[in-house]
Design a protein around this motif. Structure first.
Motif, mmCIF file in Angstrom:
data_model
loop_
_atom_site.group_PDB
_atom_site.id
_atom_site.type_symbol
_atom_site.label_atom_id
_atom_site.label_comp_id
_atom_site.label_asym_id
_atom_site.label_seq_id
_atom_site.Cartn_x
_atom_site.Cartn_y
_atom_site.Cartn_z
ATOM 1 N N ASP A 91 0.813 -1.214 0.000
ATOM 2 C CA ASP A 91 0.000 0.000 0.000
ATOM 3 C C ASP A 91 0.850 1.269 0.000
ATOM 4 O O ASP A 91 0.386 2.337 0.375
ATOM 5 N N PRO A 150 -12.041 -8.402 3.961
ATOM 6 C CA PRO A 150 -12.224 -7.095 4.601
ATOM 7 C C PRO A 150 -11.063 -6.132 4.395
ATOM 8 O O PRO A 150 -11.269 -4.929 4.185
ATOM 9 N N THR A 151 -9.832 -6.627 4.456
ATOM 10 C CA THR A 151 -8.675 -5.748 4.264
ATOM 11 C C THR A 151 -8.645 -5.199 2.853
ATOM 12 O O THR A 151 -8.396 -4.010 2.633
ATOM 13 N N LYS A 153 -11.232 -4.987 0.779
ATOM 14 C CA LYS A 153 -12.396 -4.108 0.610
ATOM 15 C C LYS A 153 -12.128 -2.722 1.177
ATOM 16 O O LYS A 153 -12.470 -1.699 0.574
ATOM 17 N N SER A 154 -11.484 -2.694 2.325
ATOM 18 C CA SER A 154 -11.161 -1.414 2.947
ATOM 19 C C SER A 154 -10.199 -0.620 2.081
ATOM 20 O O SER A 154 -10.350 0.593 1.903
ATOM 21 N N GLU A 155 -9.216 -1.298 1.508
ATOM 22 C CA GLU A 155 -8.254 -0.626 0.633
ATOM 23 C C GLU A 155 -8.937 -0.097 -0.617
ATOM 24 O O GLU A 155 -8.642 1.005 -1.085
ATOM 25 N N GLU A 157 -11.961 0.921 -0.879
ATOM 26 C CA GLU A 157 -12.714 2.119 -0.504
ATOM 27 C C GLU A 157 -11.805 3.322 -0.326
ATOM 28 O O GLU A 157 -12.179 4.459 -0.640
ATOM 29 N N LEU A 158 -10.579 3.080 0.163
ATOM 30 C CA LEU A 158 -9.650 4.174 0.430
ATOM 31 C C LEU A 158 -8.975 4.704 -0.828
ATOM 32 O O LEU A 158 -8.563 5.859 -0.874
ATOM 33 N N ASP A 192 -10.500 -8.683 13.898
ATOM 34 C CA ASP A 192 -10.598 -8.207 12.520
ATOM 35 C C ASP A 192 -9.722 -8.976 11.555
ATOM 36 O O ASP A 192 -9.866 -8.850 10.339
#
Length: 373
Positions: A91, A150-151, A153-155, A157-158, A192
């Motif tokens: 990232d 989830p990780t 998906k979160s990335e 979105e960011l 998480d």
């Protein structure tokens, strides 16, 4: 692994939350069973854990993961600690001062009491066999499964309009390779991170179903299980989430004076009467939690003793407790910093052992896949 698409109605949300809560309850019960088994026979377990070298370790790491690693080592669980240097670029656009950060992590591990004779410390990028597992493992997962992680998906979105890298998309498979290269069957995680353990189990099961076994009595890869940690989640000195980029963390390598200055600037509130109330007074309660962890005391009792001492009295208590708790670590750390050759020797020895383990695993993989020529 069963993945549900995000429901669009409230009843569906409640159902998804209920399913998640039930899954977590099962994981927690199993984690407690594992703790009991470790007490009886730690030799049944091999643990994989580690950190990304994106900065220096701080008190969040100390209380959140390092103490537990030391506990597992001292209980007799064989442990592998990965310095996940390759994962820095999942990232980020660059690696930064990565060599210094890697050596800083290893230095803190050793200062903590991690024993290289019992625990293997190694760098992700130094283990070709580990990273080669990515090829067969990627054939066992789908794009849709990865995007539901989830990780990931979160990335997504960011990132906004910025395309997500393939490295970030395949991050769950990287973690599966980290765990399975040494055939670890135990991974300490928070709630998480449970989806990553489940993804690892899926990869191991599918490999067995598709390619078979070397030994008919057992699959090539064991079932990885989660050891759920119950460490308190600490906030930074500004009352927000701990973040190296915010400068709100107390690093393990800081001096006592640097620590005192940071705590002096810590956020509290206008009420002089000290109470432990994480919901309504998160910053004050966070400082009480830190003092409680250092002194092995209940923060509620500490608050009662402080009474009307105000923020100044609270910060004095935290400063003294934290500096006293970290003094042995810092003294040992200073010795290690003065002998960088020893730190490098530990890492190189760990790399050599991890490579031998990875190569043996890769041999099993090739045999199962009938790729021995």
């Amino acid at each position: 692994m069963t993945n549900l698409e995000a429901p669009t109605d409230t009843a569906g949300d409640d159902l998804a939350q209920s399913t998640s809560d039930a899954s977590f309850a099962r994981s927690l019960a199993r984690s407690r069973e594992i703790e009991a088994q470790i007490a009886v026979d730690p030799s049944r377990f091999r643990m994989l854990t580690g950190d990304r070298p994106t900065g220096n370790l701080h008190i969040g790491h100390y209380f959140g993961s390092l103490l537990n690693r030391l506990r597992m080592q001292n209980l007799g669980v064989e442990t592998f600690i990965i310095v996940a240097d390759y994962q820095v670029i999942t990232d980020r656009d660059g690696v930064g001062p990565i060599r210094d950060r890697v050596l800083s992590l290893v230095t803190d591990y050793l200062a903590m009491g991690i024993d290289p004779a019992r625990t293997t410390i190694f760098a992700h990028s130094a283990i070709p066999g580990l990273n080669q597992l990515m090829l067969p493992f990627l054939s066992l997962v789908t794009d849709a499964e990865l995007r539901r992680n989830p990780t990931v998906k979160s990335e997504l979105e960011l990132t906004g309009d910025r395309p997500m890298s393939a490295l970030m998309l395949t991050y769950p498979v990287h973690q599966a390779a980290d765990i399975l290269f040494c055939k670890a069957n135990l991974v300490p995680v928070g709630k998480d991170q449970l989806p990553h353990i489940e993804q690892t189990r899926v990869v191991a099961r599918r490999f067995d179903e598709r390619y078979g076994r070397v030994n008919p009595d057992e699959p090539v890869f064991p079932v990885a299980e989660a050891l759920l940690t119950n460490a308190a989640v600490l906030l930074g000195m500004d009352g927000t989430k701990m973040s190296k980029s915010k400068g709100n963390v107390i690093e393990l390598g800081m001096t006592a004076d640097e620590t005192a200055k940071l705590i002096k600037r810590a956020v509290t509130d206008s009420d002089r009467h000290i109470t432990y109330d994480p919901v309504n007074r998160p910053a004050v309660s966070n400082l009480l939690s830190i003092a409680g962890l250092c002194l092995d005391r209940d923060p509620v009792d500490l608050a009662a003793e402080l009474g009307d001492a105000g923020g100044g009295g609270l910060k004095k208590l935290v400063t003294e407790a934290l500096n006293e708790r970290l003094a042995p670590h810092r003294a040992k750390r200073a010795e290690l910093v003065a002998d960088p050759g020893h730190v490098l020797d530990v890492l190189r020895a760990g790399n050599a052992h991890a490579n031998a383990v990875a190569d043996a695993t890769l041999d099993d993989v090739r045999t199962a896949m009938q790729m021995v020529y």
